[in-house]
Scaffold this motif. Sequence first.
Motif, PDB file in Angstrom:
ATOM      1  N   HIS A  67      17.287  -0.480 -47.083  1.00 15.00           N
ATOM      2  CA  HIS A  67      16.629  -1.595 -47.781  1.00 15.00           C
ATOM      3  C   HIS A  67      16.188  -1.195 -49.175  1.00 15.00           C
ATOM      4  O   HIS A  67      15.363  -0.299 -49.341  1.00 15.00           O
ATOM      5  CB  HIS A  67      15.411  -2.105 -47.005  1.00 15.00           C
ATOM      6  CG  HIS A  67      14.736  -3.247 -47.710  1.00 15.00           C
ATOM      7  ND1 HIS A  67      15.367  -4.453 -47.910  1.00 15.00           N
ATOM      8  CD2 HIS A  67      13.527  -3.370 -48.304  1.00 15.00           C
ATOM      9  CE1 HIS A  67      14.565  -5.273 -48.575  1.00 15.00           C
ATOM     10  NE2 HIS A  67      13.434  -4.632 -48.834  1.00 15.00           N
ATOM     11  N   HIS A  69      16.060  -2.740 -53.639  1.00 15.14           N
ATOM     12  CA  HIS A  69      16.329  -3.742 -54.677  1.00 15.14           C
ATOM     13  C   HIS A  69      16.682  -2.929 -55.919  1.00 15.14           C
ATOM     14  O   HIS A  69      15.788  -2.535 -56.682  1.00 15.14           O
ATOM     15  CB  HIS A  69      15.087  -4.604 -54.928  1.00 15.14           C
ATOM     16  CG  HIS A  69      14.477  -5.161 -53.665  1.00 15.14           C
ATOM     17  ND1 HIS A  69      15.013  -6.247 -53.011  1.00 15.14           N
ATOM     18  CD2 HIS A  69      13.403  -4.780 -52.935  1.00 15.14           C
ATOM     19  CE1 HIS A  69      14.279  -6.506 -51.925  1.00 15.14           C
ATOM     20  NE2 HIS A  69      13.303  -5.619 -51.853  1.00 15.14           N
ATOM     21  N   HIS A 216      13.614  -9.988 -45.463  1.00 18.51           N
ATOM     22  CA  HIS A 216      12.351  -9.280 -45.217  1.00 18.51           C
ATOM     23  C   HIS A 216      11.697  -9.946 -44.017  1.00 18.51           C
ATOM     24  O   HIS A 216      11.579 -11.166 -43.997  1.00 18.51           O
ATOM     25  CB  HIS A 216      11.394  -9.442 -46.396  1.00 18.51           C
ATOM     26  CG  HIS A 216      11.859  -8.802 -47.670  1.00 18.51           C
ATOM     27  ND1 HIS A 216      12.441  -9.493 -48.697  1.00 18.51           N
ATOM     28  CD2 HIS A 216      11.799  -7.505 -48.085  1.00 18.51           C
ATOM     29  CE1 HIS A 216      12.718  -8.663 -49.693  1.00 18.51           C
ATOM     30  NE2 HIS A 216      12.349  -7.448 -49.344  1.00 18.51           N
TER      31      HIS A 216
HETATM   32 ZN    ZN Z   1      12.058  -5.419 -50.167  1.00 22.53          ZN
END
Ligand code: ZN
Length: 439
Positions: A67, A69, A216
């Motif tokens: 996970h 970004h 999420h």
């Molecule tokens: Zn996140």
Amino acid sequence: MSNFILDNALVLTMDDQFSMVADGAVAVRAGQIAAVGSSAQVVEQFPLWPRYDLQGRVLMPGLINCHTHLPMSLFRGLADDKELMDWLNNYIFPAEAATLNEDFVRTGTALSLWEMLRGGTTTVVDMYMFEKVVAKECARIGMRGVFAQAMIDFPTPEYRTWEESLEGTRQFIQDWKGHPLIIGAVGPHAPYTVSPEHLRECHRLAEELDAPLVIHLCETRSEVELIQERHGRTPVDHLDHLGCLSKRLVTAHMVWPQDGEIAKLARHGVGVGHCPQSNAKLACGIAPVVKMLQAGVHVGLGTDGCASNNDLDMWQEMQTANLLQKLSCNSPTVMTARDTLHMATLGGARAAHLDHLVGSIEVGKRADLIVVRLDAPHQTPVFDPISQLCYTTKSSDVTQVYIEGELVMSDGNVPAIEEAELRLAVAAEAERVQAILRR
Ligand SMILES: [Zn+2]
């Protein structure tokens, strides 16, 4: 793409038997693992292939970051020491609304890959806006991953309406179908930012395009309360009620699942990206990882974005995950070094639904391999290499990274990244962000 042998290594396969080969070798043919065994066996099988001597270093599968970004490395250190909702609503969302564009996303992605490749990460599960730009930069630099186009119920710098984002996501996923490294995915942000009807549409789109669904979920206690208040169900049950739990779902965080929900995650084959450092920094809590693993849930490790970590170091993530489980279970035996390494490799591949491709060194899988030296001061002496890899290894101990059989990092150098140029682009973006936020 060439054929070659990496030999004279301690091969840690991370397969289900946890097989290790001292003085071992791996043969790579056209990006795929063609043989694993002792150096003598592998060389005998392919006598004419070029050999690279790893001088006794560890050869293991690349790490899987479940996970993150990627572009958010440009927000590293922008807003620390805040409550999650304060941090999101008053810093991150406004900063994104004011500054995001394709150049920002491209530069932030390159910065993240520079860091990740130097630390041995070979697969990412990413979620962000302008994900087509993230995917393109990853394809150029040679990173593998699941790339989820972020979707949210308010206008973003990328899409004004939900319908536009749905159409853009469809196009993005179709455009990358069949690429050897890139898997496009649908990324509804969270159950508190995406309505039930829109979550259903995301699930339907993922089914239709046979794509992963990334979200999420269960990150904070207040999220659990909010979803319960709004929809009369806890977050996992809410998604179950909407028909969204399946083998294509990858969830991030999962800090507060109920016992019944854990059983559901296991039954539906849902993947979990556990992000211990982000959860600790935002004081979200400690995910019940041991409980989930015992129930048969596929749990991998993730760093989350750089705004909440503040780096992309999977070795630190392993150490934090391990220590927090020991502390929260009040037992030093609940999670071993081996369990932890498994989460960062094959366990992570299962959580990301990519274990048919990566996560272990096995014949037929893609050649995503890393070389780790165990001779730095903090690594010396070596009684047990597994212990060393879990508890003392740092990103700087990774010396080579191969993805799809290509050498994408060697002795700190990433050939696809022009360092001086990237530093200038990062400085320019940081200056722009600061100027906008000062207004
Ligand atoms: Zn996140």
